[in-house]
Write a protein that holds these residues in place. Structure first.
Motif, PDB file in Angstrom:
ATOM      1  N   ARG A 139      -2.271  -4.442 -12.715  1.00 21.98           N
ATOM      2  CA  ARG A 139      -2.893  -5.191 -11.781  1.00 21.98           C
ATOM      3  C   ARG A 139      -2.168  -4.580  -9.763  1.00 21.98           C
ATOM      4  NH1 ARG A 139      -7.211  -6.835 -12.175  1.00 21.98           N
ATOM      5  NH2 ARG A 139      -6.394  -8.433 -13.403  1.00 21.98           N
ATOM      6  N   LEU A 140      -0.995  -4.156  -9.859  1.00 23.38           N
ATOM      7  CA  LEU A 140      -0.796  -3.436  -8.095  1.00 23.38           C
ATOM      8  C   LEU A 140      -1.170  -2.439  -8.299  1.00 23.38           C
ATOM      9  CD1 LEU A 140       2.593  -5.111  -8.109  1.00 23.38           C
ATOM     10  CD2 LEU A 140       1.000  -6.128  -6.955  1.00 23.38           C
ATOM     11  N   LEU A 143      -4.959  -1.893  -6.842  1.00 25.35           N
ATOM     12  CA  LEU A 143      -4.932  -2.017  -6.174  1.00 25.35           C
ATOM     13  C   LEU A 143      -3.796  -1.129  -4.749  1.00 25.35           C
ATOM     14  CD1 LEU A 143      -4.590  -5.901  -5.366  1.00 25.35           C
ATOM     15  CD2 LEU A 143      -6.528  -4.840  -5.551  1.00 25.35           C
ATOM     16  N   GLN A 144      -4.027   0.018  -5.501  1.00 26.05           N
ATOM     17  CA  GLN A 144      -2.891   1.686  -4.704  1.00 26.05           C
ATOM     18  C   GLN A 144      -4.081   1.610  -3.634  1.00 26.05           C
ATOM     19  OE1 GLN A 144      -1.289   3.875  -6.907  1.00 26.05           O
ATOM     20  NE2 GLN A 144      -0.791   4.870  -5.809  1.00 26.05           N
ATOM     21  N   ILE A 146      -6.087   0.447  -1.622  1.00 28.20           N
ATOM     22  CA  ILE A 146      -5.837   0.150  -0.569  1.00 28.20           C
ATOM     23  C   ILE A 146      -4.736   0.304   0.103  1.00 28.20           C
ATOM     24  CG2 ILE A 146      -6.083  -3.109   0.690  1.00 28.20           C
ATOM     25  CD1 ILE A 146      -6.837  -3.744  -1.925  1.00 28.20           C
ATOM     26  N   ARG A 147      -3.672  -0.150  -0.357  1.00 22.51           N
ATOM     27  CA  ARG A 147      -2.677   0.129   0.652  1.00 22.51           C
ATOM     28  C   ARG A 147      -2.074   1.537   0.857  1.00 22.51           C
ATOM     29  NH1 ARG A 147      -1.224  -2.475  -4.212  1.00 22.51           N
ATOM     30  NH2 ARG A 147       0.411  -0.581  -5.555  1.00 22.51           N
ATOM     31  N   MET A 179      -3.039  -5.247   4.754  1.00 24.56           N
ATOM     32  CA  MET A 179      -2.937  -5.020   3.610  1.00 24.56           C
ATOM     33  C   MET A 179      -2.960  -6.145   2.251  1.00 24.56           C
ATOM     34  SD  MET A 179       0.072  -1.977   2.539  1.00 24.56           S
ATOM     35  CE  MET A 179       1.349  -2.645   3.863  1.00 24.56           C
ATOM     36  N   ARG A 182      -6.130  -7.668   2.406  1.00 23.21           N
ATOM     37  CA  ARG A 182      -7.591  -6.731   1.623  1.00 23.21           C
ATOM     38  C   ARG A 182      -7.096  -7.009   0.207  1.00 23.21           C
ATOM     39  NH1 ARG A 182      -7.873  -0.804   4.091  1.00 23.21           N
ATOM     40  NH2 ARG A 182      -9.847  -0.902   1.884  1.00 23.21           N
ATOM     41  N   MET A 183      -5.800  -7.069  -0.108  1.00 26.43           N
ATOM     42  CA  MET A 183      -6.153  -7.104  -1.610  1.00 26.43           C
ATOM     43  C   MET A 183      -6.316  -8.371  -2.308  1.00 26.43           C
ATOM     44  SD  MET A 183      -2.270  -5.562  -2.198  1.00 26.43           S
ATOM     45  CE  MET A 183      -1.163  -5.888  -0.884  1.00 26.43           C
ATOM     46  N   ARG A 267     -12.722  -2.098  -7.508  1.00 26.21           N
ATOM     47  CA  ARG A 267     -11.802  -2.773  -7.940  1.00 26.21           C
ATOM     48  C   ARG A 267     -11.838  -4.460  -7.534  1.00 26.21           C
ATOM     49  NH1 ARG A 267     -10.332   0.749 -11.486  1.00 26.21           N
ATOM     50  NH2 ARG A 267      -9.016   2.696 -10.424  1.00 26.21           N
ATOM     51  N   ASN A 269     -10.043  -8.200  -5.835  1.00 21.01           N
ATOM     52  CA  ASN A 269      -9.192  -8.612  -5.437  1.00 21.01           C
ATOM     53  C   ASN A 269      -8.598  -9.282  -5.808  1.00 21.01           C
ATOM     54  OD1 ASN A 269     -10.375 -10.659  -4.284  1.00 21.01           O
ATOM     55  ND2 ASN A 269     -12.146  -9.385  -3.173  1.00 21.01           N
ATOM     56  N   LEU A 442       5.477  -5.752  -5.464  1.00 24.57           N
ATOM     57  CA  LEU A 442       4.294  -5.720  -4.355  1.00 24.57           C
ATOM     58  C   LEU A 442       5.288  -5.102  -3.211  1.00 24.57           C
ATOM     59  CD1 LEU A 442       1.859  -5.013  -3.394  1.00 24.57           C
ATOM     60  CD2 LEU A 442       2.274  -8.167  -3.290  1.00 24.57           C
TER      61      LEU A 442
END
Length: 501
Positions: A139-140, A143-144, A146-147, A179, A182-183, A267, A269, A442
């Motif tokens: 999952r991380l 969402l990469q 976004i970061r 960050m 948004r996630m 993706r 959230n 995270l």
């Protein structure tokens, strides 16, 4: 003639009481006890801010395993790696409960959230959701993007303000919140000076949450005060809970109707993931569960991460040779023609050493979140009764000269060769055992890449010859007393790369 007999009887009763009390304590084999312990209040009179330093002084005098009484509560204070290990490994299940306190009752939804739920089916389900559905590596990675995008926006913001000193604290805080939100929900609230009404309310809710979480509630230790009526702190917590519920329920409704700002429409959230689970099991994945779940993640992932980054930059500005060494490592392993990425982190071991040393000196949780024993157990050869609250003084362990050489000195090299963020039970920034922080992966990604980016792209220096003030302020997570202000200048070697932003 009857009066002397009365006195003698009273003396005999007193002597019998003292003898039997001492005998009971001896047979109970409790840990060393601080003298005196007053009736009703116990050792509450000893507690002065900052609590982690006060408790460290007690441990220095009485030993690494101490028995205290905070009003009506038994407390086990632990301040050595071996004692912490015994509590969090051999007795891990026994100490997997949480004590029932006012914050857990109100903000923890009657002790049912991930942070405040005691060990059992509810907690296991919530932990599984966190580990598999929300904070897993898969999952991380999803969402990469976004970061990455928020990292570029951070660099662009610093470039725009490089002509004047930067208030690093607010820059890191807003970057981390963007960050996280948004996630969580697909929303971004902080963009320069622009802040809509929804963003203003969000900021107020977070500010009030951290202020109230830093407050102490004597009623947790002296229940009679709670029985006498609702105190002011309880009223404020109830009002805050209502505001938080309204705000996050609004986010859920927006996403349920498909109005959320999905990242590239590719993706999901975190709220969307939980809403998809709700479709298959609506009785368990209620809106209340979703609200409380994302709130725990948000609170745990913002102030702690931004505070760690501020402390790290403060240390680096006071030790420019360390900052230069970190910059050289990034140049050598990443180069000057692309921005550092999360995948580069394994090749930046010295940066990891800096993060570990920062977490050692200024742990965001100087005292681990309290645990409570569910049954009698033994720690260090002492008998610990059921219902005892466990306090692991992480700050004391990480500043103990018996454990660390020159413990107050900033020396990242001490962690060379260590993989990860744990050094046995000498360094526990994310706790250990069943109740360890599920957001460790995270947090390390956010802190590591953010620091790497700003070190790669800018030359940093103090605004004057004076050293950065490292005084610790009051609060739950060891904030700096004076927010960090620094000067940053774009590196000439990265001019072509920075011009692409």
């Amino acid at each position: 003639m009857e009066i002397p007999y009365l006195y003698i009887s009273l003396l005999l009763l007193l002597a019998s009481y003292l003898f039997t009390s001492r005998f009971r304590r001896g047979t109970a084999n409790l840990p060393p006890h601080v003298f005196p312990s007053f009736p009703i209040i116990g050792h509450l009179y000893l507690l002065k801010p900052p609590l982690y330093k006060t408790l460290a002084k007690i441990s220095t005098k009485y030993g690494p395993i101490v028995h205290l009484r905070f009003g009506s509560r038994r407390v086990l204070l632990v301040s050595s790696p071996s004692a912490a290990e015994e509590c969090l490994t051999k007795n891990d299940i026994t100490f997997a409960n949480r004590p029932r306190m006012l914050f857990g009752k109100i903000l923890g939804m009657n002790y049912t959230t991930l942070a405040w739920s005691s060990y059992g089916d509810n907690w296991r389900n919530l932990r599984r959701i966190a580990s598999i559905e929300i904070l897993s590596i898969h999952r991380l990675n999803e969402l990469q993007d976004i970061r990455v995008e928020e990292g570029r926006l951070l660099i662009h913001k610093l470039l725009s303000n490089s002509s004047s000193p930067v208030t690093v604290k607010s820059v890191f805080y807003e970057h981390t919140l963007n960050m996280m939100m948004r996630m969580i929900s697909g929303k971004r609230y902080f963009d320069g000076d622009k802040l809509e009404e929804e963003g203003k309310e969000f900021k107020k809710i977070l500010r009030d949450t951290f202020v109230l979480m830093g407050a102490s509630n004597v009623g947790d230790y002296l229940p009679i005060l709670s029985w006498l009526g609702v105190n002011e702190l309880e009223k404020k917590l109830i009002a805050l809970k209502e505001r938080r519920d309204v705000f996050f329920q609004g986010l859920i409704e927006q996403l349920r109707k498909g109005k959320g700002d999905q990242v590239g429409n590719k993706r999901k959230n975190m709220i969307e993931v939980l809403l998809s689970l709700q479709e298959s099991d609506p009785e368990y994945y209620t809106d209340e569960l979703i609200r409380n779940f994302v709130l725990v993640i948000l609170i745990g992932g913002t102030d702690n991460s931004s505070g760690t980054m501020e402390w790290a930059m403060s240390l680096l500005l006071n030790h420019p040779q360390v900052l230069q060494k970190a910059q050289n490592e990034i140049d050598r392993n990443v180069g000057k023609y692309r921005f550092v990425e999360e995948s580069d982190m394994p090749n930046l071991p010295y940066l990891r050493c800096i993060i570990n040393e920062t977490l050692r000196l200024y742990p965001p949780g100087p005292i681990l979140i309290p645990h409570e024993s569910s049954e009698d157990c033994v720690v260090g050869g002492y008998n610990i009764p059921s219902g005892t609250m466990l306090l692991v003084n992480q700050w004391a362990i990480q500043h103990d000269p018996k454990v660390w050489t020159d413990p107050d000195w900033f020396n990242p090299e001490r962690f060379e060769g260590l993989e990860g963020t744990r050094d046995g039970f000498k360094l526990l920034p994310f706790g250990s055992g069943r109740r360890s922080c599920p957001g460790e992966g995270l947090a390390i990604r956010m802190v590591g890449v953010t620091l790497a980016l700003i070190i790669q792209c800018f030359d940093w220096e103090r605004p004057s010859e004076a050293m950065v003030d490292m005084t610790e302020g009051p609060g739950l997570t060891i904030p700096k007393a004076e927010p960090l202000v620094a000067k940053c200048k774009p590196r000439l070697e990265l001019q072509n790369l920075l011009s692409q932003l």
